[in-house]
Motif scaffolding. Structure first.
Motif, short mmCIF file in Angstrom:
data_model
loop_
_atom_site.label_atom_id
_atom_site.label_comp_id
_atom_site.label_asym_id
_atom_site.label_seq_id
_atom_site.Cartn_x
_atom_site.Cartn_y
_atom_site.Cartn_z
N TYR A 313 0.82 -1.21 0.00
CA TYR A 313 0.00 0.00 0.00
C TYR A 313 0.86 1.26 0.00
O TYR A 313 0.45 2.30 -0.52
N ASP A 314 2.05 1.19 0.57
CA ASP A 314 2.97 2.33 0.49
C ASP A 314 3.29 2.65 -0.97
O ASP A 314 3.40 3.81 -1.36
N GLN A 315 3.48 1.59 -1.78
CA GLN A 315 3.71 1.81 -3.21
C GLN A 315 2.45 2.31 -3.91
O GLN A 315 2.50 3.22 -4.73
N LEU A 316 1.33 1.71 -3.55
CA LEU A 316 0.08 2.04 -4.24
C LEU A 316 -0.34 3.47 -3.98
O LEU A 316 -0.83 4.16 -4.89
N VAL A 317 -0.15 3.95 -2.76
CA VAL A 317 -0.61 5.29 -2.44
C VAL A 317 0.18 6.35 -3.21
O VAL A 317 -0.31 7.45 -3.43
N ARG A 318 1.39 6.00 -3.64
CA ARG A 318 2.16 6.93 -4.47
C ARG A 318 1.58 7.02 -5.88
O ARG A 318 1.70 8.07 -6.54
#
Length: 404
Positions: A313-318
């Motif tokens: 989710y850290d990647q997705l939120v970017r």
């Protein structure tokens, strides 16, 4: 009264054939035309005695019959009816599109015209091809019915004003349209995965199955597109859990409480293989690939590795900092790093998601873990007031009852 009867008799004799012919030409269906005309004449028989015969009775009947026909089409739940409506709006016949032999997938590509804004083309396609109502589309976009209806109307008006050619795109046009097609399939699948309305079954298998079928066809058409593969993997991994998602009592069963023995092992294996295929490519993943990876973690082993979920989710939120993605990340952080931090992140979204029932349900979950039962009850009351899916409402009420 006799004058009204005479007028109706005369108009029926003179106008019936013309009204039916007009509607049959417009809607392409003689049965629909005759039924709508009959309803219009019945309405005239009810209203004209009290309101008087209108100055142009033939035009009145044609207009009323047209509205009756449109209402009839809107009431039909099958996507085939939406196909006829789509062809009516665009007034075009679709040419064969190379490798796209499937009528519905071809029509989705036709409708996802890049001249329209992304939200407009997706909403319009969902309405005309996907078989979703304006209310269902509005809930998917987190906007009011009236707002979504106006958006769809403006899209139609732009088509008419700009003379946008709705014809089959060539192979070179597909990359510009595939993102819209993916969004359409994703939202159709979501509506089937957890129906948003109270007048539909909690889970609509016909929608999830059709979305998966079209995603498979799309992957055959564009096998090198990572997001297409990611979309298919995501759908398979979510669909694999369907047998365990609703209890015999009709309540939604959350992921952590599901009987994993009921999950479809073949779909999970296929979904995992697709996720591994994308990882092996070495290319940066897109939104759907990351969502597929999240669901691969959820379906790998006996429990979820929340550390991996947070990292994804850290990647997705970017890539997609939408409030729903941030809410899902907050829930994962709460599972991984404790409910206090999860609640703090969830509360940051109050202004954006105050009308979204999963927001209140997520708050209730972490508040319960923190022992703040009175606040959890209030959050569940808010979620129950906003939710419409029968299984979800039953689950929320059960949780609420458990808190006293």
């Amino acid at each position: 009264m006799s004058d009204v009867r005479d007028a109706l008799t005369r108009v029926h004799r003179e106008e019936w054939a013309r009204v039916v012919a007009t509607l049959a030409k417009r809607f392409g269906n003689l049965d629909t035309a005759e039924d709508a005309a009959a309803e219009a004449f019945a309405t005239a028989a009810e209203r004209w005695p009290s309101e008087g015969v209108p100055p142009a009775p033939g035009a009145w009947l044609t207009t009323t019959a047209t509205r009756k026909a449109i209402d009839r089409i809107r009431r039909e739940s099958t996507r085939d009816a939406r196909h006829r409506e789509a062809m009516l709006v665009y007034d075009t016949t679709t040419e064969p599109l190379g490798a796209i032999d499937d009528d519905r997938l071809r029509l989705i590509f036709v409708c996802c015209h890049p001249a329209l804004a992304m939200e407009s083309r997706v909403a319009l396609t969902l309405r005309m091809v996907g078989g979703l109502s304006v209310s269902e589309i509005g809930r998917a976009f987190l906007v009011q019915d009236t707002t979504m209806g106006a958006r769809i109307t403006r899209a139609k008006a732009k088509i008419a004003a700009a003379g946008i050619p709705f014809r089959s795109p060539g192979a070179d046009d597909l990359p510009a349209r595939v993102s819209g097609v993916l969004a359409v399939l994703f939202l159709i699948f979501n509506e089937g995965y957890l129906a948003s309305g109270s007048d539909a079954p909690p889970v609509r298998e016909e929608l999830t199955s059709e979305a998966i079928r079209l995603a498979r066809l799309l992957r055959e058409l564009l096998p090198a597109n990572g997001e297409v593969t990611g979309m298919l993997a995501l759908m398979l991994l979510v669909e694999a859990r369907r047998p365990a998602r609703v209890s015999a009592a009709g309540e939604l069963v959350p992921l952590a409480e599901q009987d994993r023995a009921l999950w479809d092992a073949e779909l999970i294996a296929e979904g995992h293989a697709l996720v591994r295929e994308r990882l092996a490519s070495g290319l940066a993943p897109g939104r759907y690939q990351l969502l597929a990876a999240v669901n691969a973690v959820h379906t790998d082993g006996a429990s979820t590795d929340w550390t991996q979920v947070v990292a994804l989710y850290d990647q997705l939120v970017r890539l997609d900092p939408s409030p729903i993605v941030r809410l899902n990340r907050a829930v994962a952080v709460g599972e991984c790093d404790g409910p206090e931090l999860g609640l703090a992140l969830i509360d940051e979204l109050t202004g954006e998601l105050g009308g979204y029932h999963p927001f209140h349900a997520a708050r209730a979950q972490v508040l319960t873990r923190l022992g703040r039962d009175s606040e959890a009850r209030a959050a569940l009351d808010a979620a129950i007031a906003l939710a419409e899916n029968a299984a979800e409402v039953a689950y929320l009420r059960s949780r609420r009852a458990g808190l006293g």
